[in-house]
Design a protein around this motif. Sequence first.
Motif, PDB file in Angstrom:
ATOM      1  N   THR A 212       0.874  -1.333  -0.002  1.00 41.33           N
ATOM      2  CA  THR A 212      -0.083   0.105   0.041  1.00 41.33           C
ATOM      3  C   THR A 212       0.887   1.138   0.007  1.00 41.33           C
ATOM      4  O   THR A 212       1.833   1.121   0.584  1.00 41.33           O
ATOM      5  N   GLY A 213       0.328   2.211  -0.410  1.00 43.88           N
ATOM      6  CA  GLY A 213       1.023   3.654  -0.972  1.00 43.88           C
ATOM      7  C   GLY A 213       1.006   4.007  -2.280  1.00 43.88           C
ATOM      8  O   GLY A 213      -0.040   3.622  -3.065  1.00 43.88           O
ATOM      9  N   THR A 214       1.755   5.106  -2.563  1.00 41.98           N
ATOM     10  CA  THR A 214       1.951   5.604  -3.912  1.00 41.98           C
ATOM     11  C   THR A 214       2.573   4.549  -4.697  1.00 41.98           C
ATOM     12  O   THR A 214       3.472   3.569  -4.181  1.00 41.98           O
ATOM     13  N   PRO A 215       2.620   4.767  -5.974  1.00 35.33           N
ATOM     14  CA  PRO A 215       3.074   3.676  -7.031  1.00 35.33           C
ATOM     15  C   PRO A 215       4.714   3.446  -6.532  1.00 35.33           C
ATOM     16  O   PRO A 215       5.264   2.286  -6.592  1.00 35.33           O
ATOM     17  N   LEU A 239      -7.890   1.407  -4.820  1.00 38.38           N
ATOM     18  CA  LEU A 239      -7.257   2.387  -4.111  1.00 38.38           C
ATOM     19  C   LEU A 239      -6.057   2.717  -4.970  1.00 38.38           C
ATOM     20  O   LEU A 239      -5.794   4.070  -4.851  1.00 38.38           O
ATOM     21  N   MET A 240      -5.480   2.062  -5.389  1.00 42.38           N
ATOM     22  CA  MET A 240      -4.202   2.056  -6.113  1.00 42.38           C
ATOM     23  C   MET A 240      -4.225   2.477  -7.552  1.00 42.38           C
ATOM     24  O   MET A 240      -3.546   3.095  -8.072  1.00 42.38           O
ATOM     25  N   GLY A 241      -5.292   2.157  -7.970  1.00 43.77           N
ATOM     26  CA  GLY A 241      -5.868   2.334  -9.557  1.00 43.77           C
ATOM     27  C   GLY A 241      -5.653   1.258 -10.378  1.00 43.77           C
ATOM     28  O   GLY A 241      -4.391   0.652 -10.301  1.00 43.77           O
ATOM     29  N   PRO A 243      -5.150   0.792 -13.475  1.00 41.36           N
ATOM     30  CA  PRO A 243      -4.118   0.826 -14.524  1.00 41.36           C
ATOM     31  C   PRO A 243      -2.888   0.336 -14.031  1.00 41.36           C
ATOM     32  O   PRO A 243      -1.797  -0.094 -14.560  1.00 41.36           O
ATOM     33  N   PHE A 263     -12.459   0.103  -1.088  1.00 37.94           N
ATOM     34  CA  PHE A 263     -12.700   1.562  -1.743  1.00 37.94           C
ATOM     35  C   PHE A 263     -13.296   0.865  -3.025  1.00 37.94           C
ATOM     36  O   PHE A 263     -13.509   1.607  -3.999  1.00 37.94           O
TER      37      PHE A 263
ATOM     38  N   PRO B  83      -1.093   7.860   2.100  1.00 38.87           N
ATOM     39  CA  PRO B  83      -2.420   8.378   1.404  1.00 38.87           C
ATOM     40  C   PRO B  83      -3.418   7.243   1.036  1.00 38.87           C
ATOM     41  O   PRO B  83      -4.482   7.648   0.746  1.00 38.87           O
ATOM     42  N   ALA B  84      -2.830   6.131   0.717  1.00 40.91           N
ATOM     43  CA  ALA B  84      -3.686   5.081   0.477  1.00 40.91           C
ATOM     44  C   ALA B  84      -4.533   4.303   1.529  1.00 40.91           C
ATOM     45  O   ALA B  84      -5.667   4.414   1.721  1.00 40.91           O
ATOM     46  N   LEU B  87      -7.412   6.565   2.817  1.00 43.29           N
ATOM     47  CA  LEU B  87      -8.612   6.309   2.130  1.00 43.29           C
ATOM     48  C   LEU B  87      -9.272   4.861   2.809  1.00 43.29           C
ATOM     49  O   LEU B  87     -10.435   4.782   2.872  1.00 43.29           O
ATOM     50  N   MET B 238      -9.583   9.239  -9.953  1.00 45.50           N
ATOM     51  CA  MET B 238     -10.209   7.930  -9.718  1.00 45.50           C
ATOM     52  C   MET B 238      -9.883   6.998 -10.714  1.00 45.50           C
ATOM     53  O   MET B 238      -9.838   5.557 -10.303  1.00 45.50           O
ATOM     54  N   LEU B 239      -9.503   7.343 -12.056  1.00 42.89           N
ATOM     55  CA  LEU B 239      -8.897   6.345 -12.722  1.00 42.89           C
ATOM     56  C   LEU B 239      -7.420   5.680 -12.536  1.00 42.89           C
ATOM     57  O   LEU B 239      -6.913   4.830 -12.429  1.00 42.89           O
ATOM     58  N   MET B 240      -6.508   6.809 -11.974  1.00 44.27           N
ATOM     59  CA  MET B 240      -5.254   6.653 -11.877  1.00 44.27           C
ATOM     60  C   MET B 240      -5.035   6.402 -10.340  1.00 44.27           C
ATOM     61  O   MET B 240      -4.006   5.679 -10.215  1.00 44.27           O
ATOM     62  N   GLY B 241      -5.824   6.571  -9.588  1.00 43.93           N
ATOM     63  CA  GLY B 241      -5.603   6.202  -8.115  1.00 43.93           C
ATOM     64  C   GLY B 241      -5.197   7.628  -7.547  1.00 43.93           C
ATOM     65  O   GLY B 241      -4.022   8.109  -7.963  1.00 43.93           O
ATOM     66  N   LEU B 242      -5.932   7.796  -6.569  1.00 42.85           N
ATOM     67  CA  LEU B 242      -5.716   8.899  -5.657  1.00 42.85           C
ATOM     68  C   LEU B 242      -4.409   9.051  -5.169  1.00 42.85           C
ATOM     69  O   LEU B 242      -3.790  10.143  -5.117  1.00 42.85           O
ATOM     70  N   PRO B 243      -3.785   8.031  -4.646  1.00 38.40           N
ATOM     71  CA  PRO B 243      -2.518   8.175  -4.104  1.00 38.40           C
ATOM     72  C   PRO B 243      -1.500   8.597  -5.054  1.00 38.40           C
ATOM     73  O   PRO B 243      -0.349   9.221  -4.602  1.00 38.40           O
ATOM     74  N   PHE B 244      -1.589   8.034  -6.470  1.00 42.42           N
ATOM     75  CA  PHE B 244      -0.427   8.310  -7.193  1.00 42.42           C
ATOM     76  C   PHE B 244      -0.586   9.969  -7.414  1.00 42.42           C
ATOM     77  O   PHE B 244       0.335  10.521  -7.694  1.00 42.42           O
ATOM     78  N   THR B 246      -0.816  12.300  -5.165  1.00 37.11           N
ATOM     79  CA  THR B 246       0.072  12.955  -4.207  1.00 37.11           C
ATOM     80  C   THR B 246       1.566  12.840  -4.599  1.00 37.11           C
ATOM     81  O   THR B 246       2.211  13.714  -4.202  1.00 37.11           O
TER      82      THR B 246
END
Lengths: 378, 378
Positions: A212-215, A239-241, A243, A263, B83-84, B87, B238-244, B246
């Motif tokens: 979990t986290g940003t990419p 949560l992560m997207g 794609p 989510f 950030p993930a 959520l 919402m497509l890409m993931g909110l955490p991305f 940030t």
Amino acid sequence: MLSPSPWPALRVTYFVTAPNQADLDARVESLLLEQTVELPRVALRDKFVLENIVGRLVSVEAMDADKHRVIIDFPIIATADDPAQFLNVLFGNSSIQEHVMLADFDLPSDWPGRKKTLPGPQFGIAGLRKIVGVPERALTSTALKPIGLSNERIAQLCGLFAQAGIDIIKDDHGLANHSFHPFIERVRACQKAVRDSNRASGRRSIYVPNLTGTPSVVLEQLKVAQDEGVGAVMIAPMLMGLPFLTEIVAQHAKVPIVGHPSFGGATRIAPELLYGKLFPLYGSDATIFANFGGRFAYSKETCGRIARAMTQPSIPGLTPTLPMPAGGIKYSQVADVLSFYGREVILLIGGGLYEAGDDQALRTRAGEFVRHVAEFKK
Amino acid sequence: MLSPSPWPALRVTYFVTAPNQADLDARVESLLLEQTVELPRVALRDKFVLENIVGRLVSVEAMDADKHRVIIDFPIIATADDPAQFLNVLFGNSSIQEHVMLADFDLPSDWPGRKKTLPGPQFGIAGLRKIVGVPERALTSTALKPIGLSNERIAQLCGLFAQAGIDIIKDDHGLANHSFHPFIERVRACQKAVRDSNRASGRRSIYVPNLTGTPSVVLEQLKVAQDEGVGAVMIAPMLMGLPFLTEIVAQHAKVPIVGHPSFGGATRIAPELLYGKLFPLYGSDATIFANFGGRFAYSKETCGRIARAMTQPSIPGLTPTLPMPAGGIKYSQVADVLSFYGREVILLIGGGLYEAGDDQALRTRAGEFVRHVAEFKK
């Protein structure tokens, strides 16, 4: 109605509610335009666009007084072979319209970019069964929880479940890189616990950490987890997207992906489509979803459709994957749940085990759960 | 009801429907547990967890016969400054429960990790106004569309709109890296068109490309776009993931982010929260949302709340950002829409301009739109 589309078509089924015929016509026309050109038809002046980009209506069929099954063909070229734009065409702006629900889709058989865009899961049922060394029976799973324990305690629980013979021991989806159970140390401690147990038992239980986290953080966690030898990893694609999941699978993952529904929302996407088709198509090898009769609202019929969508994918060439019903399955319901899903399933019980009591009771119940599944004959 | 939480609390408001008191009690208890520990209370044996992880009920208040406002404090440490996971705590598993709607949240004032976790927008209202050189009046915007045109034609439209004086000329959110209008060439051609027009007019119109794809692709597109000198970029979180988002804002973006609502769905998150609070908190400098009276269903009151949430953020220290109502605003409605939102707004009209007719008519209408906004006095 038009003649069949002259181009390879992404065929999408929506459920559209409308109080009368005029509203229905307007909503169908809006769907035809919203997903690609997003312009009134009168403003479409380009011949290529009109012939090759605008959706084509396949059929409208009444389901009940105000609900209609609307099937539309969109040109696959509108997706640009981009997994994000694919979702845009499926349910981008129309997701904001409360009268529309995304019910299903079929890929065109002649989409050259399919494997590049949506490679699908790498392991699926066969790969997962090989990793845990269980060729036939249903697989067992539980979660390490709750948030807030020490890594020492989490690893102790992990070892306890491995010794009880549970196949897949996963982090709870709320276990992030918390200060009280940091990720790297947690993965090391849990891996050691399953390794030690497996060495003694000869079994092949796996530990599945939650990423979990940003990419960039998720990719670092994946690397650490793979270096430590985990059997699979868990990710919540909503949560992560979604794609991002395809990128993980195509470029980074050497182990199966367990998809978590967090989510996922009551997003006006049919759950059999979101969990049963989209998650696998984006690369999930096993997908957790809310079982019937638990804390969530899906019916038995819906759960059956979700599971079938995973084990018998309608998309040609897509690897079959494992349903992982969860969310309040009681220990006493194991036989019923097994009868319902059969052997192509991962039975995930968390709270239903933890309720047993102290570690002694927990170990006993986990062992009984494992035996129950092993001895089950349909 | 408990005494106030002893730890910095993420205070979350849910709307919970329940047909009777027993169901309401069960659903509230479930919410208290589901978002963090995800275990029955009886299975919670760890003192630290019980005192520091489980949610605390603040209040339950009837809204109507079966709808209740439920306020719960969750310990901010449960978010792991991720950030993930943030959520997840807000609306992870409970998003799958149809009887729960996420209505609002307040951050604790004493959250040391806030800036690291959720840095918020870099530019906001002031930054965007500076870039386009418009200190006071409402900003104008339109979209380049539809999918399927040539890059030459898209750049021609971009130049036409810049010459008409429109401030923000954005890609339609469906414009991906399609073979018929590849991303890099599109960005170059559109940038040249706005540069040429700005040089002649002395204005500072900007072109805003749509970034779409997996994270690595989006970051490449961002780099290209920034190297070409775009004024801002658009992303659908919402497509890409909110955490991305940030990560983009904290590590990569040197220009403002326009947030697009695609795939935002009727997700059982109140739109004023999703678009008005979460998108900005995750880094969106201007956020597109469905205006009242257009193709989407939000009421005037909801739109007012969305806009106020952006321009007057309730989160201390969060940069104010610009609402960008859109989705079927007719040219004839400009005055009404302006009266409603006032000057802190980006008016986005797409189809309402394109309907005008050929390029001559389009140029005229775009120019009138610009004049209309410039001359508007509230």
